[in-house]
Write an enzyme that holds these catalytic residues in place. Structure first.
Site, PDB file in Angstrom:
ATOM      1  N   ILE A   1       0.828  -1.180   0.033  1.00  0.00           N
ATOM      2  CA  ILE A   1      -0.144  -0.123   0.203  1.00  0.00           C
ATOM      3  C   ILE A   1       0.883   1.232  -0.098  1.00  0.00           C
ATOM      4  CG2 ILE A   1      -1.773   1.132   1.590  1.00  0.00           C
ATOM      5  CD1 ILE A   1      -2.543  -1.501   2.428  1.00  0.00           C
TER       6      ILE A   1
ATOM      7  N   ASP B   1      -4.794   2.314   6.744  1.00  0.00           N
ATOM      8  CA  ASP B   1      -3.845   1.931   7.786  1.00  0.00           C
ATOM      9  C   ASP B   1      -5.123   0.626   8.443  1.00  0.00           C
ATOM     10  OD1 ASP B   1      -3.187   1.122  10.376  1.00  0.00           O
ATOM     11  OD2 ASP B   1      -3.492   3.192  11.117  1.00  0.00           O
TER      12      ASP B   1
ATOM     13  N   GLU C   1       0.053  -2.072  10.696  1.00  0.00           N
ATOM     14  CA  GLU C   1      -0.326  -0.704  11.219  1.00  0.00           C
ATOM     15  C   GLU C   1       1.278  -0.313  11.983  1.00  0.00           C
ATOM     16  OE1 GLU C   1      -3.197   0.045  14.638  1.00  0.00           O
ATOM     17  OE2 GLU C   1      -3.392   1.825  13.442  1.00  0.00           O
ATOM     18  N   GLU C   2       1.548  -1.222  12.727  1.00  0.00           N
ATOM     19  CA  GLU C   2       2.842  -1.040  13.467  1.00  0.00           C
ATOM     20  C   GLU C   2       4.160  -0.544  12.573  1.00  0.00           C
ATOM     21  OE1 GLU C   2       1.062  -3.524  14.257  1.00  0.00           O
ATOM     22  OE2 GLU C   2       0.335  -3.603  16.328  1.00  0.00           O
TER      23      GLU C   2
ATOM     24  N   TYR D   1       8.434  -8.781   7.556  1.00  0.00           N
ATOM     25  CA  TYR D   1       7.007  -8.638   8.209  1.00  0.00           C
ATOM     26  C   TYR D   1       7.207  -9.138   9.418  1.00  0.00           C
ATOM     27  CZ  TYR D   1       2.128  -8.145   8.075  1.00  0.00           C
ATOM     28  OH  TYR D   1       0.794  -7.650   8.490  1.00  0.00           O
TER      29      TYR D   1
ATOM     30  N   GLY E   1      -7.890  -6.414   8.068  1.00  0.00           N
ATOM     31  CA  GLY E   1      -8.730  -7.155   9.155  1.00  0.00           C
ATOM     32  C   GLY E   1      -8.563  -8.748   8.858  1.00  0.00           C
TER      33      GLY E   1
HETATM   34  N1  AR6 Z   1       0.732  -3.504   2.035  1.00  0.00           N
HETATM   35  C1  AR6 Z   1      -0.458  -4.162   1.707  1.00  0.00           C
HETATM   36  N2  AR6 Z   1      -1.034  -5.471   2.387  1.00  0.00           N
HETATM   37  C2  AR6 Z   1      -0.529  -5.593   3.615  1.00  0.00           C
HETATM   38  C3  AR6 Z   1       0.662  -4.842   4.131  1.00  0.00           C
HETATM   39  C4  AR6 Z   1       1.040  -3.739   3.394  1.00  0.00           C
HETATM   40  N3  AR6 Z   1       2.252  -3.020   3.593  1.00  0.00           N
HETATM   41  N4  AR6 Z   1       1.084  -5.138   5.250  1.00  0.00           N
HETATM   42  C5  AR6 Z   1       0.412  -6.320   5.503  1.00  0.00           C
HETATM   43  N5  AR6 Z   1      -0.585  -6.726   4.448  1.00  0.00           N
HETATM   44  P1  AR6 Z   1      -2.955  -6.861   9.733  1.00  0.00           P
HETATM   45  P2  AR6 Z   1      -5.549  -6.734  10.517  1.00  0.00           P
HETATM   46  C6  AR6 Z   1      -1.658  -7.566   4.322  1.00  0.00           C
HETATM   47  O1  AR6 Z   1      -2.753  -8.384  10.403  1.00  0.00           O
HETATM   48  O2  AR6 Z   1      -6.132  -8.082  10.695  1.00  0.00           O
HETATM   49  C7  AR6 Z   1      -2.486  -4.520  14.400  1.00  0.00           C
HETATM   50  O3  AR6 Z   1      -1.782  -4.883  15.493  1.00  0.00           O
HETATM   51  C8  AR6 Z   1      -1.136  -9.010   4.800  1.00  0.00           C
HETATM   52  O4  AR6 Z   1      -1.809  -9.943   4.109  1.00  0.00           O
HETATM   53  O5  AR6 Z   1      -1.623  -5.967   9.948  1.00  0.00           O
HETATM   54  O6  AR6 Z   1      -6.569  -5.578  10.454  1.00  0.00           O
HETATM   55  C9  AR6 Z   1      -3.260  -3.362  14.435  1.00  0.00           C
HETATM   56  O7  AR6 Z   1      -2.861  -2.481  15.576  1.00  0.00           O
HETATM   57  C10 AR6 Z   1      -1.825  -9.167   6.273  1.00  0.00           C
HETATM   58  O8  AR6 Z   1      -2.031 -10.301   6.706  1.00  0.00           O
HETATM   59  O9  AR6 Z   1      -4.148  -6.361   9.660  1.00  0.00           O
HETATM   60  C11 AR6 Z   1      -4.602  -4.074  14.894  1.00  0.00           C
HETATM   61  O10 AR6 Z   1      -4.605  -4.293  16.318  1.00  0.00           O
HETATM   62  C12 AR6 Z   1      -3.046  -8.415   5.954  1.00  0.00           C
HETATM   63  O11 AR6 Z   1      -2.736  -7.149   5.182  1.00  0.00           O
HETATM   64  C13 AR6 Z   1      -4.564  -5.278  14.100  1.00  0.00           C
HETATM   65  O12 AR6 Z   1      -3.127  -5.577  13.759  1.00  0.00           O
HETATM   66  C14 AR6 Z   1      -3.567  -7.676   7.355  1.00  0.00           C
HETATM   67  O13 AR6 Z   1      -2.586  -7.031   8.190  1.00  0.00           O
HETATM   68  C15 AR6 Z   1      -5.108  -5.241  12.784  1.00  0.00           C
HETATM   69  O14 AR6 Z   1      -5.129  -6.454  12.321  1.00  0.00           O
END
Ligand code: AR6
Length: 524
Positions: A286, A297, A315-316, A355, A432
């Protein structure tokens, strides 16, 4: 696939370069009851300088409680008596000592922080900071020791840097805060040294229970390799923000809390919009490939999630490479179900690879993103928090689907006074679907529907998942070919959830949709 033809690659799914980017001319920056600007706007326009707006800090439930005001006190117990002292005096004393030294040790940081946070003397651990300083190479150690001293110096500038009350962005409010990159750095330097009052207790009944944590204490304890990478990113940011005046990033950043009233939420069942243009890619991210778009985000309702702890997913990572985002934690109350936080103008400071456990800080990033008329980087990020599903089946429930549709729509909705032609595309992906256990096929549809109603195009990054890329391209092609509206799609989702509920079997969602469309088209 698609009858062996390649036509699904064209039509409504498109190339990344064909999507709309940010190109809006802004009106003049000014403050209003809905927009707090922490720099002097007149001097910004006339002298192009960022001077702190004069004002005063307010010690109440609507504003950030600042460490440098008289109301912030520490209780000092001596042999004879108990008395209250201005906390800033103690902070000044401790941090001045660090600021004067050319190299500061982890122990000195711990001692200083505990002096003005005496309650936590025996509770807070700094093992991660100590270990980090032990394991890094000598050259890195001496750089970081010097940075620790510079951060202390920066933190001490607070009374000159921020003179006007910083409002809390509370639930249900629509409000923006604009501040300079220098002001953000000064606030973050204070967060680093844990100076913000009333922000250390997190139990359910504490004053800021509904806010993310901001003092960096949680970063300093609980050592793991992840912490080493986090420290590198954070120290690098501070080393840039403590350069000599001429070399400092000079710009503004805006944080906007937005929400939609219940009565203004879309009636999904009856929406007549068709899906908008979509680009799907298994390559890219992204932040890298969504330049100029509205970048999602994948947030926690407490923005920043585990950035100051051990979390290290989308996000982190975003917050670590753009640390200005972290300051949102100072003033953004937990997001409600129909709210989001938009951040415009933050800068990227670091490069990374990997990652989660494999995440590595790989060096400085020179951000060349253009600045807009308010001297903000042309980067807009929107924090939207998905629901956290413990069991996959939970999400196939229209109550949950509605919640996610509305949340995505809140994030994607453009300003009312801007024509949709100017809305940049959304850059998103498996929102998510990692830590929060969502189903990527369902979430992709939900985001397509929200984007359609918000009149925005979308770039979807499947994060190396080739099958998912194909699936999304094909369902999007199928739905546009059959002129399926958002409302019709919504009804199909409803039927699908019902089917799952009744038969407790896992039919593939996209197969189900295709099947039910074939049945209805053959009936007519
Ligand atoms: N660009 C595109 N896709 C991505 C990227 C990126 N830079 N990074 C990850 N993905 P996740 P959630 C994809 O687990 O489930 C945090 O602690 C990748 O397939 O970060 O919404 C927040 O603070 C990954 O498995 O998001 C929340 O508490 C998927 O996006 C919680 O995690 C989901 O990424 C949110 O969890």
């Amino acid at each position: 696939a698609a009858g062996g033809s390649d036509d699904w690659k064209t039509e409504n799914s498109c190339q990344l370069k064909d999507l709309k980017r940010d190109h809006l001319q802004l009106e003049k920056l000014h403050f209003s009851p809905f927009h707090t600007v922490l720099v002097d706007v007149d001097r910004f326009w006339i002298e192009k300088r960022f001077v702190a707006k004069e004002g005063r800090h307010i010690w109440d439930k609507n504003f950030v409680k600042m460490p440098c005001v008289d109301e912030s006190v520490v209780t000092k117990e001596t042999f004879m008596s108990t008395g209250k002292q201005p906390r800033w005096d103690s902070i000044k004393k401790q941090l001045s000592r660090l600021a004067k030294s050319s190299s500061v040790t982890a122990s000195e940081v711990e001692t200083a922080i505990k002096k003005f946070n005496p309650k936590y003397q025996d509770q807070w651990s700094f093992d991660a900071l100590h270990t980090f300083f032990k394991v890094v190479a000598e050259s890195e150690r001496s750089t970081y020791s010097h940075t620790l001293s510079r951060i202390a110096h920066l933190a001490l500038m607070l009374p000159h840097s921020c003179k006007k009350g910083i409002p809390l962005l509370r639930q249900g409010q629509k409000h923006s805060i604009t501040l300079s990159q220098r002001q953000i750095a000064c606030l973050l330097a204070n967060a680093f040294y844990c100076t913000f009052p009333h922000r250390n207790t997190t139990h359910a009944r504490s004053e800021y229970a509904n806010y993310p944590t901001i003092n960096f204490q949680s970063l300093f304890g609980n050592w793991s390799d992840r912490k080493a990478q986090k420290f590198r990113a954070i120290f690098h940011y501070f080393s840039v923000m403590t350069r000599e005046e001429e070399a400092l990033p000079k710009g503004l950043v805006t944080f906007t809390r937005c929400g939609i009233e219940d009565r203004d939420l879309p009636q999904w069942r009856s929406r007549a919009e068709m899906l908008t243009k979509l680009h799907v890619s298994s390559k890219g991210t992204i932040e890298k490939d969504g330049v100029g778009m509205l970048q999602v985000d994948f947030a926690c309702n407490m923005v920043g999630g585990g950035v100051l702890g051990s979390g290290l997913v989308q996000e982190e990572i975003l917050f670590l490479i753009n640390p200005e985002l972290i300051v949102a934690r100072l003033f953004t109350e937990k997001l409600g179900d129909t709210e989001c936080l938009k951040i415009t103008g933050s800068q990227q400071y670091s490069e990374y690879s990997g990652y989660s456990d494999s995440f590595k800080w790989t060096g400085p990033h020179e951000d060349t993103t253009q600045r807009d008329e308010w001297e903000r980087r042309r980067r807009q990020i929107v924090a939207i928090d998905a629901l956290n599903f413990k069991y996959p089946r939970e999400q196939f429930n229209m109550k949950k689907v509605n919640r996610e549709l509305n949340k995505a729509y809140c994030g994607f909705k453009g300003e009312d006074n801007v024509p949709p032609d100017y809305y940049p595309a959304i850059a998103t992906g498996n929102w998510g679907c990692g830590a929060f256990g969502g189903d990527p096929k369902l979430k992709a549809l939900i985001q397509m529907m929200a984007a359609a109603v918000a009149k925005r195009e979308m770039a979807y990054f499947t994060f190396k998942n080739n099958d998912l890329q194909m699936d999304i391209v094909m369902i999007h092609h199928f739905l546009t070919k059959h002129h399926v509206t958002v409302g019709r799609l919504y009804k199909m989702l409803d039927e699908y959830c019902d089917d799952i509920y009744r038969h407790s079997r896992a039919t593939d969602l996209y197969e189900f949709i295709k099947q039910s469309l074939r049945v209805t088209t053959s009936k007519h």
